[in-house]
Design an enzyme around this catalytic site. Sequence first.
Site, PDB file in Angstrom:
ATOM      1  N   LEU B  64       0.825  -1.211   0.000  1.00  0.00           N
ATOM      2  CA  LEU B  64       0.000   0.000   0.000  1.00  0.00           C
ATOM      3  C   LEU B  64       0.859   1.261   0.000  1.00  0.00           C
ATOM      4  CD1 LEU B  64      -2.382  -1.541   2.642  1.00  0.00           C
ATOM      5  CD2 LEU B  64      -2.984  -1.086   0.259  1.00  0.00           C
ATOM      6  N   PRO B  65       0.251   2.408  -0.366  1.00  0.00           N
ATOM      7  CA  PRO B  65       1.090   3.601  -0.625  1.00  0.00           C
ATOM      8  C   PRO B  65       1.679   4.297   0.589  1.00  0.00           C
ATOM      9  CG  PRO B  65      -1.138   3.861  -1.578  1.00  0.00           C
ATOM     10  CD  PRO B  65      -1.138   2.586  -0.812  1.00  0.00           C
ATOM     11  N   THR B  95       6.213   0.203   2.109  1.00  0.00           N
ATOM     12  CA  THR B  95       7.217   0.983   2.815  1.00  0.00           C
ATOM     13  C   THR B  95       6.486   1.866   3.798  1.00  0.00           C
ATOM     14  OG1 THR B  95       8.805   0.951   1.023  1.00  0.00           O
ATOM     15  CG2 THR B  95       9.008   2.733   2.602  1.00  0.00           C
ATOM     16  N   LYS B 170      14.909  -0.791   5.767  1.00  0.00           N
ATOM     17  CA  LYS B 170      14.604  -0.186   4.470  1.00  0.00           C
ATOM     18  C   LYS B 170      14.891   1.312   4.463  1.00  0.00           C
ATOM     19  CE  LYS B 170      12.117   0.482   0.511  1.00  0.00           C
ATOM     20  NZ  LYS B 170      11.048   0.153  -0.395  1.00  0.00           N
ATOM     21  N   LYS B 245       9.242  10.826   0.014  1.00  0.00           N
ATOM     22  CA  LYS B 245       8.433  10.094   1.004  1.00  0.00           C
ATOM     23  C   LYS B 245       9.339   9.226   1.893  1.00  0.00           C
ATOM     24  CE  LYS B 245       5.693   5.995   1.306  1.00  0.00           C
ATOM     25  NZ  LYS B 245       5.393   4.760   0.568  1.00  0.00           N
TER      26      LYS B 245
END
Lengths: 293, 293, 293, 293
Positions: B64-65, B95, B170, B245
């Site tokens: 998902l975003p 992420t 990450k 982001k």
Amino acid sequence: MKIGFIGLGHMGLPMASNLLRSGNAVHVFDTSSQAIGLAVERGAIATGSIADLAAAVDVVITMLPNPAIVRSVVAGPDGVLAHAKDGTLIIECSTSDPQTARDLESMAQSSGKAMIDAPVSGGVPGAEAGTLTFMVGGTEEAFVAARPILMAMGKNIVNCGPAGSGQAAKICNNLLLGVSTIAVSESMCLGVSLGLAPDVLAAIINTSSGRCWVSEVYNPYPGVVKSAPASNDFSGGFACDLMIKDLSLALDAASGTRQPLPMTALSKQLFQLLSLKGEGSKDITAIVQMFKM
Amino acid sequence: MKIGFIGLGHMGLPMASNLLRSGNAVHVFDTSSQAIGLAVERGAIATGSIADLAAAVDVVITMLPNPAIVRSVVAGPDGVLAHAKDGTLIIECSTSDPQTARDLESMAQSSGKAMIDAPVSGGVPGAEAGTLTFMVGGTEEAFVAARPILMAMGKNIVNCGPAGSGQAAKICNNLLLGVSTIAVSESMCLGVSLGLAPDVLAAIINTSSGRCWVSEVYNPYPGVVKSAPASNDFSGGFACDLMIKDLSLALDAASGTRQPLPMTALSKQLFQLLSLKGEGSKDITAIVQMFKM
Amino acid sequence: MKIGFIGLGHMGLPMASNLLRSGNAVHVFDTSSQAIGLAVERGAIATGSIADLAAAVDVVITMLPNPAIVRSVVAGPDGVLAHAKDGTLIIECSTSDPQTARDLESMAQSSGKAMIDAPVSGGVPGAEAGTLTFMVGGTEEAFVAARPILMAMGKNIVNCGPAGSGQAAKICNNLLLGVSTIAVSESMCLGVSLGLAPDVLAAIINTSSGRCWVSEVYNPYPGVVKSAPASNDFSGGFACDLMIKDLSLALDAASGTRQPLPMTALSKQLFQLLSLKGEGSKDITAIVQMFKM
Amino acid sequence: MKIGFIGLGHMGLPMASNLLRSGNAVHVFDTSSQAIGLAVERGAIATGSIADLAAAVDVVITMLPNPAIVRSVVAGPDGVLAHAKDGTLIIECSTSDPQTARDLESMAQSSGKAMIDAPVSGGVPGAEAGTLTFMVGGTEEAFVAARPILMAMGKNIVNCGPAGSGQAAKICNNLLLGVSTIAVSESMCLGVSLGLAPDVLAAIINTSSGRCWVSEVYNPYPGVVKSAPASNDFSGGFACDLMIKDLSLALDAASGTRQPLPMTALSKQLFQLLSLKGEGSKDITAIVQMFKM
């Protein structure tokens, strides 16, 4: 062939030693008579002045602390150009700036000599082991002439282009080293603050898009790379104050070409903050201490 | 085993396709009926809601975003936790941020489910080829259970530690990617402004202490790496706005642990300057254009 | 008293005119014969060389573009010190660096002359109106001697300390101006992006702890201060490229004293990014355009 | 008129005291019974919960540590909106963010109440002396209604625009304060490193284009302004950790509007570096210590 070597510091002395080991006659000069003594012990021939040295040899190698001293030693009234024989080849190995290299090469050519800029990477261990990389700027002819001599001291001799290109390549590489050192420090410290084990994080980075020479070989987080300065109290290695000097050379060169370098500029300032607090002689990875509690 | 897959975007659709290719029954959901249609064409089973999907499967994968959507899809009143069977394994591949991952895993455990955070690296090409790297945070038990499923979509499945560790790894990697991209841009542009050929400079860096994944594989200077976005008008690859982001996630996580990140912070701002001028959908290496005349 | 004036640019010509207006005999020199012509029209006496000028006068004022030219004009073989009479007072008004000022003052003293550094603030309008501020470094005796001459060109004559102090004060002030210009740009653009009216925001800042000369007098947001360059297409005022020069002087001086200046360094780079895109001749407040859509 | 006051900390208690001094009936609530006790000693009426307080008064003032607490106190199930009478006016004085202010004002309107955001400047001294500045966002009607109440606690009541504008104005001002504090520190330390006397340099800056509130009133160089925290071991004043919070609010708001803020971002990181070393509770001007030997 007779070689002259000027500047017998941490780098110069082992480089001159490797030239001797290859069977060359090496005439040496340094402002420290103690340094000359050490070279003589290894078989070098002492000279009393730069002028004497220059007059006696076919090739002059210089390994000096900064561009101002390079200018003075090469082009000053008592310097190499004023006293060397026609046809002398000057191999300038100091970390200097591209403009100085271009200016001096042009003067050398005007006075019938040849000159290359050939700054090194590999540090003291590379100088001792004869495994330095030389980044060379100059004419193709001078490069070809210098190559066998450089091979006695290093293993990668890279032709970077015309005069000044060696210095340009060196500062472009070293600014990346400086930025990477801080960036890996930030990444490792963030990860540890979030609960990651340093070696696990380093292993992930080293197989991912964040990997770099610093994360793999020179990780600033203590204990991750056992042989790195970070695991040895940040001793040895590449001193912060030398990195500040290299970043200054990059920023000065960039001012000359109107090139913006925001990350490089910030890196220099962060190293300066560290140096101001008395850590300037420690290895560059000591910057990690700014980011840890 | 029945697998549910929520989020069929550029990454999710090829990941779900690889699960189908491995012979799994894959139930899918997305807010776009067109995306669901594409998955059904490849053999997936459409579901009408997250609740229906959750009730029907043994494993739920989410892609998902952003963290807010992840929280809502997993823990909202119509979300996965409210409707999944006891013992369901949730594999959260978005992420996100470590805190969100830890919070949701704790909620999952309290309601009798298991959950790992498993963000990926490798981008759309890796998703399509089934060669993604998964950075996994969670219990050892959940990691072991998820491993074979992840192997259908990737080739490196890394156990990073307890819940949140996958997200932490990450963002630590991606901040390095962001900083490196700008640093290599500065280095290459300085070198070119000083007269170096871009490919010569890149070759020197790539055998020296400045080398990194960006300089080797993803060089931002157009023409140096033919297959890289920089040689293809900065199209494809990893969009600047996505990097912004990720850097924001890193900086927010750092605020939580009081961790200073000066280079990361400056990197985000430089990407923002670029994005403000309308370049946010281009690849991250488009930042090089800020540094060239 | 006979005064010599070297350097008749945007600043020098109106400064020399004010000296003439006060009834002084002013001998002038410039590399542009057109500039000399303009000064002669206003009553100045043309000279053919720096040497001729220096030999003819009691006081020499210099207003030159950079430290290298200052060194050459003052201390070069055809320069002021080589040809001036004993007891000549040299008033060096260029923006230079503290080290250059100290070096030249020391040479001046050794050769029986006196010298002060006296850089100015107030810009072309201040030069024309005779309202410049002079920041003076030098001996008390030289300050007292120079004061009445400076009063013909300015209204604040500040004794900053020994030789070099005038230059030091100027660069310390100007780095603040540079940082403030960007900081006010950020603040104003953020406020507008959040829906605030620019004039309302400026009014609040100007009665609060964020107020500064830039927010009050020189606000970079177009329309806030009607008379400011920002409201006149960023024309006139203080060119970005001159600010880059001043920030470089500050950063170079800081390198010399090992002083970290992170905000100053970032400011220079942001102005460089703007200048690279062709805006270097615009007023410093044009930096606001980097932060607006 | 009955006024409720929630949040009796360093700021809230003296603000409530000034309301009492003006003759208002003030009902108070805090999670600390000790804080309630102090207010009761000064004449306030204790309440047992936010709900009780809200039900008893015509106006509710909140002064709370962060946006999450503000949201909970105002809009939570046991919060003000759930229990206040129709027509209640809520005056939210915490430093929060524009989005929170807009969201809450919208909820207040939907449930028949009015709300303004009215963050303050002036610190504890201003709260005690009743000389705060209030930056108000909200409808004209709510502003007019709140004004006389605010006048009992402050002297400048500024109408900044619709809901959220007060918070926007506050963070725009405070980011300038943060940047200025560091910039003045750099300027002063550079000057001193070049041999200038700190008070001479400050005097020059304060009559030049570098002047700002920080250089004049709050100079970070010890000894320059006798009454400033810098001259009192950096005690009192505005804690670094609070500045970090305000800069975070500015950067978060900027992320929302895609506004780049490079200088602001760097400032936050520099304060974080200081805070990491244990200086977070000192006044913001303690940042000068990073720049001094």
